[in-house]
Design an enzyme around this catalytic site. Structure first.
Site, PDB file in Angstrom:
ATOM      1  N   GLU A 189      38.177  43.656  40.715  1.00  0.00           N
ATOM      2  CA  GLU A 189      37.669  43.918  39.365  1.00  0.00           C
ATOM      3  C   GLU A 189      37.938  45.374  38.969  1.00  0.00           C
ATOM      4  O   GLU A 189      38.015  46.234  39.844  1.00  0.00           O
ATOM      5  CB  GLU A 189      36.168  43.585  39.289  1.00  0.00           C
ATOM      6  CG  GLU A 189      35.291  44.445  40.170  1.00  0.00           C
ATOM      7  CD  GLU A 189      33.825  43.997  40.123  1.00  0.00           C
ATOM      8  OE1 GLU A 189      33.534  42.821  40.395  1.00  0.00           O
ATOM      9  OE2 GLU A 189      32.969  44.855  39.812  1.00  0.00           O
TER      10      GLU A 189
ATOM     11  N   HIS B 208      30.165  42.119  35.734  1.00  0.00           N
ATOM     12  CA  HIS B 208      29.383  42.902  36.705  1.00  0.00           C
ATOM     13  C   HIS B 208      28.174  43.575  36.020  1.00  0.00           C
ATOM     14  O   HIS B 208      28.062  44.805  36.004  1.00  0.00           O
ATOM     15  CB  HIS B 208      30.262  43.948  37.401  1.00  0.00           C
ATOM     16  CG  HIS B 208      29.708  44.377  38.729  1.00  0.00           C
ATOM     17  ND1 HIS B 208      30.496  44.713  39.800  1.00  0.00           N
ATOM     18  CD2 HIS B 208      28.426  44.527  39.152  1.00  0.00           C
ATOM     19  CE1 HIS B 208      29.736  45.062  40.825  1.00  0.00           C
ATOM     20  NE2 HIS B 208      28.455  44.957  40.456  1.00  0.00           N
TER      21      HIS B 208
ATOM     22  N   ARG C  82      29.521  40.481  45.518  1.00  0.00           N
ATOM     23  CA  ARG C  82      30.671  41.377  45.395  1.00  0.00           C
ATOM     24  C   ARG C  82      31.931  40.536  45.304  1.00  0.00           C
ATOM     25  O   ARG C  82      32.014  39.464  45.921  1.00  0.00           O
ATOM     26  CB  ARG C  82      30.803  42.272  46.637  1.00  0.00           C
ATOM     27  CG  ARG C  82      30.012  43.560  46.589  1.00  0.00           C
ATOM     28  CD  ARG C  82      30.537  44.548  45.550  1.00  0.00           C
ATOM     29  NE  ARG C  82      29.777  45.775  45.507  1.00  0.00           N
ATOM     30  CZ  ARG C  82      28.662  45.971  44.795  1.00  0.00           C
ATOM     31  NH1 ARG C  82      28.162  45.008  44.050  1.00  0.00           N
ATOM     32  NH2 ARG C  82      28.041  47.136  44.812  1.00  0.00           N
TER      33      ARG C  82
HETATM   34  C1  GLV Z   1      25.675  46.538  41.782  1.00  0.00           C
HETATM   35  O1  GLV Z   1      26.539  45.755  42.004  1.00  0.00           O
HETATM   36  C2  GLV Z   1      24.998  47.290  42.799  1.00  0.00           C
HETATM   37  O2  GLV Z   1      25.423  47.226  43.970  1.00  0.00           O
HETATM   38  O3  GLV Z   1      24.034  47.963  42.485  1.00  0.00           O
END
Ligand code: GLV
Length: 326
Positions: free
Chosen positions: A269, A287, A240
């Site tokens: 982000e 991401h 994250r």
């Molecule tokens: C993606 O970042 C998730 O947490 O599934």
């Protein structure tokens, strides 16, 4: 009888919306319009359930505006967009999508590790810019993956998947640090050795971050931690944004305090720290660690199954705060 009203806050596979519509009156956002906090709150006002992604913040304010809300089903394994204590206090069930994305996300961790170690995007930019005139012995020479030391910070399901790939696929020496140590059986399966966080930072050739974000894990990797890493090491973040201090990382990359970084997630982000955009030795992706078609489909299906399971049958599949079930 009226169907329960739910909100699907973002665009998602149309067949998943159609399946939800068999059970619920669905307000959807197939146009994928960006909603303000206030717009989201307004849309939640008359809903009993919500299909969310990591981008929708469900906090005390959102809950205060949603007196009928009983469940938020996140299409993500991470759930730092949820204020879980506030949801539990209001008896709103939270669910996420574990397991279905583990192997896909571990694959991507490895893709980013290898792209960083072997300078794949940096060399592609050079080629596309027409700068490649002839071969030279040190052109984009990077670091080896096979036989190197793989460090993993956060040894949950995805961390274990990365460890198995490193140990069994690439003959890497795997070390890890985690809040709690794995069982001897799991350590043997992953061929992973538990070390302190400092040892991990000092020893890893490739350090992969796979820990959840929380106020406690904010800036787990900052200037002091980067200074402990080898100057030849690479840092990979598929966890994250906010776990890494991006400004400190950009400075460390520019000053070559570490060799490179591969990032899929960013503080704040979709904004990316401007300094990260100008250093060459970083691979940047938006991401996408869980983004394969089958896995995104499985995540959407699981979020939908949680809504149907809970609101129709009283049985959610993957509750995060089962205490609200009574
Ligand atoms: C993606 O970042 C998730 O947490 O599934």
């Amino acid at each position: 009888m009226d169907k329960p009203r739910i909100l699907v806050a973002r665009a998602v596979f149309p067949e998943v919306v159609s399946r939800l519509a068999q059970y619920f009156e669905v307000e959807n956002n197939q146009a994928d319009e960006p909603w303000s906090k206030q717009q989201l709150a307004d849309k939640l006002r008359d809903k009993v359930g919500a299909f969310t992604t990591g981008a929708e913040r469900i906090d005390a304010d959102a809950l205060a505006a949603a007196p009928h809300l009983k469940i938020c089903a996140n299409m993500a394994v991470g759930y730092n967009n949820f204020d879980l204590p506030a949801m539990t206090a209001r008896k709103v069930l939270a669910t996420n999508t574990p397991d279905v994305l583990t192997e896909t996300t571990a694959d991507f961790g490895f893709a980013l590790l290898m792209a960083t170690a072997r300078r794949v995007t940096e060399s592609e930019h050079y080629l596309r810019a027409g700068k490649w005139q002839r071969w030279s012995y040190d052109m984009f020479a990077g670091s080896d993956v096979h036989g190197s030391t793989l460090g993993i910070l956060g040894m949950g399901r995805i961390g274990q998947g990365i460890a198995r790939r490193g140990a069994h696929g690439f003959g890497m020496n795997v070390i890890y640090h985690n809040r709690s140590r794995l069982s001897p059986e799991l350590e043997a399966q992953c061929k992973a050795r538990y070390v302190s966080k400092d040892e991990l930072l000092r020893m890893a050739d490739h350090l992969v971050l796979v820990l959840p974000y929380s106020p406690e894990s904010h800036h787990t990797i900052g200037a002091a931690e980067l200074a402990l890493m080898k100057p030849t090491a690479n840092l990979i973040n598929i966890a994250r944004g906010g776990i890494v201090d991006d400004a400190a990382l950009a400075a460390a990359l520019r000053e070559r305090k570490i060799a490179g970084a591969g990032l899929d997630v960013y503080e704040g982000e979709p904004k990316v720290h401007p300094d990260l955009l100008t250093v060459p030795n970083v691979v940047l992706t938006p991401h996408i660690a869980s983004a394969t078609v089958p896995t995104r489909k499985a995540m959407a299906d699981l979020a939908a199954d949680n809504l149907i399971g809970f609101l129709v049958h009283g049985k959610p599949l993957t509750p995060l705060n089962p205490e609200v079930l009574g």
